[in-house]
Design a protein around this motif. Structure first.
Motif, PDB file in Angstrom:
ATOM      1  N   VAL A  59       0.828  -1.201   0.000  1.00  0.00           N
ATOM      2  CA  VAL A  59       0.000   0.000   0.000  1.00  0.00           C
ATOM      3  C   VAL A  59       0.866   1.257   0.000  1.00  0.00           C
ATOM      4  N   VAL A  60       2.150   1.103   0.330  1.00  0.00           N
ATOM      5  CA  VAL A  60       3.114   2.201   0.252  1.00  0.00           C
ATOM      6  C   VAL A  60       4.360   1.676  -0.442  1.00  0.00           C
ATOM      7  N   ASP A  61       5.099   2.559  -1.088  1.00  0.00           N
ATOM      8  CA  ASP A  61       6.289   2.136  -1.821  1.00  0.00           C
ATOM      9  C   ASP A  61       7.409   1.768  -0.846  1.00  0.00           C
ATOM     10  N   THR A  62       7.959   0.577  -0.996  1.00  0.00           N
ATOM     11  CA  THR A  62       8.971   0.072  -0.063  1.00  0.00           C
ATOM     12  C   THR A  62      10.256   0.880  -0.114  1.00  0.00           C
ATOM     13  N   GLY A  63      10.687   1.237  -1.320  1.00  0.00           N
ATOM     14  CA  GLY A  63      11.973   1.911  -1.474  1.00  0.00           C
ATOM     15  C   GLY A  63      12.018   3.330  -0.943  1.00  0.00           C
ATOM     16  N   THR A  64      10.893   4.043  -0.988  1.00  0.00           N
ATOM     17  CA  THR A  64      10.887   5.453  -0.584  1.00  0.00           C
ATOM     18  C   THR A  64      10.234   5.692   0.775  1.00  0.00           C
ATOM     19  N   THR A  65       9.396   4.785   1.219  1.00  0.00           N
ATOM     20  CA  THR A  65       8.664   4.986   2.477  1.00  0.00           C
ATOM     21  C   THR A  65       9.490   4.584   3.693  1.00  0.00           C
ATOM     22  N   PHE A  66      10.246   3.505   3.580  1.00  0.00           N
ATOM     23  CA  PHE A  66      10.915   2.935   4.745  1.00  0.00           C
ATOM     24  C   PHE A  66      12.385   3.305   4.843  1.00  0.00           C
ATOM     25  N   THR A  67      12.847   3.417   6.074  1.00  0.00           N
ATOM     26  CA  THR A  67      14.275   3.561   6.346  1.00  0.00           C
ATOM     27  C   THR A  67      14.930   2.192   6.189  1.00  0.00           C
ATOM     28  N   MET A  68      16.246   2.143   6.348  1.00  0.00           N
ATOM     29  CA  MET A  68      16.927   0.851   6.269  1.00  0.00           C
ATOM     30  C   MET A  68      16.421  -0.085   7.365  1.00  0.00           C
ATOM     31  N   PHE A  69      16.119   0.475   8.559  1.00  0.00           N
ATOM     32  CA  PHE A  69      15.579  -0.347   9.642  1.00  0.00           C
ATOM     33  C   PHE A  69      14.259  -0.979   9.218  1.00  0.00           C
ATOM     34  N   GLY A  70      13.375  -0.180   8.612  1.00  0.00           N
ATOM     35  CA  GLY A  70      12.084  -0.693   8.152  1.00  0.00           C
ATOM     36  C   GLY A  70      12.242  -1.719   7.046  1.00  0.00           C
ATOM     37  N   GLN A  71      13.169  -1.468   6.130  1.00  0.00           N
ATOM     38  CA  GLN A  71      13.390  -2.397   5.020  1.00  0.00           C
ATOM     39  C   GLN A  71      13.964  -3.725   5.501  1.00  0.00           C
ATOM     40  N   ILE A  72      14.887  -3.657   6.460  1.00  0.00           N
ATOM     41  CA  ILE A  72      15.470  -4.889   7.000  1.00  0.00           C
ATOM     42  C   ILE A  72      14.424  -5.661   7.806  1.00  0.00           C
ATOM     43  N   THR A  73      13.534  -4.937   8.499  1.00  0.00           N
ATOM     44  CA  THR A  73      12.430  -5.595   9.198  1.00  0.00           C
ATOM     45  C   THR A  73      11.564  -6.372   8.216  1.00  0.00           C
ATOM     46  N   ILE A  74      11.245  -5.753   7.093  1.00  0.00           N
ATOM     47  CA  ILE A  74      10.461  -6.410   6.043  1.00  0.00           C
ATOM     48  C   ILE A  74      11.219  -7.613   5.496  1.00  0.00           C
ATOM     49  N   LEU A  75      12.524  -7.457   5.285  1.00  0.00           N
ATOM     50  CA  LEU A  75      13.339  -8.539   4.739  1.00  0.00           C
ATOM     51  C   LEU A  75      13.380  -9.738   5.687  1.00  0.00           C
ATOM     52  N   CYS A  76      13.459  -9.467   6.981  1.00  0.00           N
ATOM     53  CA  CYS A  76      13.451 -10.552   7.969  1.00  0.00           C
ATOM     54  C   CYS A  76      12.122 -11.295   7.950  1.00  0.00           C
ATOM     55  N   MET A  77      11.027 -10.556   7.839  1.00  0.00           N
ATOM     56  CA  MET A  77       9.715 -11.204   7.763  1.00  0.00           C
ATOM     57  C   MET A  77       9.596 -12.043   6.501  1.00  0.00           C
ATOM     58  N   ILE A  78      10.152 -11.556   5.393  1.00  0.00           N
ATOM     59  CA  ILE A  78      10.133 -12.313   4.140  1.00  0.00           C
ATOM     60  C   ILE A  78      10.890 -13.625   4.307  1.00  0.00           C
ATOM     61  N   GLN A  79      12.072 -13.551   4.913  1.00  0.00           N
ATOM     62  CA  GLN A  79      12.887 -14.747   5.072  1.00  0.00           C
ATOM     63  C   GLN A  79      12.226 -15.767   5.997  1.00  0.00           C
ATOM     64  N   VAL A  80      11.709 -15.295   7.116  1.00  0.00           N
ATOM     65  CA  VAL A  80      11.045 -16.200   8.056  1.00  0.00           C
ATOM     66  C   VAL A  80       9.752 -16.749   7.445  1.00  0.00           C
ATOM     67  N   GLY A  81       8.990 -15.884   6.791  1.00  0.00           N
ATOM     68  CA  GLY A  81       7.735 -16.325   6.187  1.00  0.00           C
ATOM     69  C   GLY A  81       7.950 -17.280   5.035  1.00  0.00           C
ATOM     70  N   GLY A  82       9.009 -17.056   4.252  1.00  0.00           N
ATOM     71  CA  GLY A  82       9.287 -17.911   3.102  1.00  0.00           C
ATOM     72  C   GLY A  82       9.700 -19.315   3.501  1.00  0.00           C
ATOM     73  N   LEU A  83      10.589 -19.409   4.472  1.00  0.00           N
ATOM     74  CA  LEU A  83      11.086 -20.718   4.903  1.00  0.00           C
ATOM     75  C   LEU A  83      10.185 -21.361   5.946  1.00  0.00           C
ATOM     76  N   GLY A  84       9.404 -20.555   6.648  1.00  0.00           N
ATOM     77  CA  GLY A  84       8.562 -21.074   7.720  1.00  0.00           C
ATOM     78  C   GLY A  84       9.228 -20.881   9.067  1.00  0.00           C
ATOM     79  N   PHE A  85       8.450 -20.466  10.045  1.00  0.00           N
ATOM     80  CA  PHE A  85       9.043 -20.160  11.353  1.00  0.00           C
ATOM     81  C   PHE A  85       9.590 -21.409  12.036  1.00  0.00           C
ATOM     82  N   MET A  86       9.046 -22.595  11.703  1.00  0.00           N
ATOM     83  CA  MET A  86       9.563 -23.816  12.303  1.00  0.00           C
ATOM     84  C   MET A  86      10.960 -24.131  11.787  1.00  0.00           C
ATOM     85  N   THR A  87      11.218 -23.794  10.529  1.00  0.00           N
ATOM     86  CA  THR A  87      12.559 -23.986   9.981  1.00  0.00           C
ATOM     87  C   THR A  87      13.558 -23.113  10.718  1.00  0.00           C
ATOM     88  N   PHE A  88      13.165 -21.878  11.016  1.00  0.00           N
ATOM     89  CA  PHE A  88      14.055 -20.980  11.749  1.00  0.00           C
ATOM     90  C   PHE A  88      14.218 -21.404  13.198  1.00  0.00           C
TER      91      PHE A  88
END
Length: 445
Positions: free
Chosen positions: A61-90
């Protein structure tokens, strides 16, 4: 007075686990440190973004590259990684780090999370998944970083390379290019197009298949599951590529201005990304209605079981096609590669497909009411994209009403966890029937 012990079976734990990750991620995105304006995201937008990232969808709903700071982008990236592999894998990964033994219950959860047929060797498979992921994402990051370094400072290129490699291997589709442009500026670039396509395909075929391909040099055999996944994935990519190439060849807004190689790359990428990735090199809103319908069908089928993608899955689709073909030929059994598919598998494929189709139709119906005035095809496209955790959009996402955002949030969550898993999670503990009713006959067709 003794309290009654609450029983949490694997479906309940998986649903609650994904829900908890989304809530934590949404909270972090509301913090002032997450956004460039220092105000944090509004709660609903934060919840939408966290759900999209954790469910590896890519709708924003908002542009990732311009809306978020590096902290926000890394938070999103962590959720992507955990969500992609599954929290049980982590969770298993951290257990490996501290030397903790994996219990039987945790092995059952891993089996459910990875959609594996057997619990045998599940811990070894999990360890290999982590290794496969690290190697593939590293190679993708290096290739993309080298290419991006020609367009931006080296530090930024490395960061962009890492972000887009993780995002696309996990079939998330989040990007940092700004202004909702995704990868459209690289539509005819072989390095970016082929690297990202390879990441999407590897993430979408499933870790079970990946592991069998890795062991093939020793075993010299592939299971029926792997054969069907590879066959179906290849056919869908080829059909999608040829279809989009023919339908968009003379479209001046998409393929027509490109070279012949650019046309092929553009068609290939849109066919691959429709399999639940979400990145795009052509402006989706500029595609012809025929291409959009084709992409809707590809999105609904989606990726393969045990992968980072969504949809009803390639094996489900092929099983149903096989069942229909067997009925047409007057055959009782569904046969693939000289092996018979069990009736239980066919029933499950039918249930998964019907529940997915019902969810898409129901959400589309409600959105036509809540988003009155919006194009019907755009709504169907948006809902299918959310259910299949694809992330492609005709531009409707930022314009959604609060009710529309809430509906898409639920659709993304249901698509990632699975409608059947949610149904199992909210029902009372299932018990086998104590008796069977006599057979009845009805006429079909």
């Amino acid at each position: 007075m003794l309290r009654k012990k609450v029983y949490l079976d694997p479906p309940k734990i998986l649903v609650l686990g994904f829900g908890l990750i989304i809530v934590i991620g949404a909270f972090l995105l509301t913090l002032p440190a997450s956004t460039a304006n220092g105000q944090g995201l509004p709660v609903l937008n934060a919840l939408f973004t966290a759900t999209s990232a954790t469910c590896v969808t890519g709708l924003v709903v908002v542009d990732t590259g311009t809306t978020f700071t590096m902290f926000g982008q890394i938070t999103i990236l962590c959720m992507i990684q955990v969500g992609g592999l599954g929290f049980m894998t982590f969770a298993t990964f951290f257990a490996f780090l501290v030397g903790k033994r994996i219990s039987l219950k945790e092995r059952i959860l891993l089996q459910e999370s990875l959609n594996n047929l057997s619990m045998e060797g599940i811990v070894r498979l999990t360890r290999r998944i982590l290794i496969f992921t690290a190697v593939i994402e590293l190679v993708g990051a290096v290739l993309l970083s080298i290419r991006f370094s020609f367009d931006m400072p080296i530090g930024k290129a490395i960061y962009y390379g890492i972000f887009h490699s993780i995002s696309n291997f996990n079939n998330a589709g989040f990007d940092l290019m700004g202004e909702f442009h995704s990868l459209t500026s690289y539509v005819d670039d072989p390095t970016v197009t082929l690297t990202v396509s390879a990441l999407i395909i590897l993430g979408g075929i499933g870790f079970i298949v990946m592991n069998e391909l890795f062991e093939y040099r020793v075993s010299k055999r592939l299971s029926l599951h792997t054969k069907i996944v590879l066959m179906t994935s290849t056919v869908l990519v080829v059909v999608g590529t040829v279809g989009i190439f023919l339908l968009e060849y003379s479209n001046s807004l998409t393929l027509k201005p490109l070279s012949f190689l650019g046309k092929i790359l553009g068609s290939l990428f849109q066919s691959v990304t429709a399999r639940t990735a979400g990145a795009n090199t052509l402006n989706i809103a500029d595609l012809t209605q025929s291409s959009l319908l084709l992409i809707v069908l590809l999105m609904f089928v989606g990726a393969s079981p045990g992968s980072t993608g969504g949809g009803i899955k390639t094996t489900t689709f092929t099983t149903l096609i096989g069942a229909v073909w067997s009925q047409i030929r007057g055959k009782e059994d569904v046969i693939f590669y000289r092996q018979r598919i069990e009736y239980e598998t066919i029933y499950k494929a039918l249930t998964v497909t019907f529940s997915g189709l019902f969810l898409v139709m129901l959400m589309t119906l409600i959105l036509t009411i809540s988003e009155h005035g919006q194009d019907f095809l755009a709504i169907v496209f948006e809902v299918t994209s959310a259910f299949a955790t694809v992330g492609l959009s005709m531009g409707l996402t930022p314009e959604l009403s609060p009710v529309g955002k809430a509906l898409i949030i639920f659709t993304m969550f249901a698509g990632r966890v699975g409608p059947l898993t949610i149904a199992y999670a909210v029902t009372i503990r299932r018990k086998p029937d104590a008796f069977r009713y006599p057979k009845g006959k009805i006429t079909i067709g």
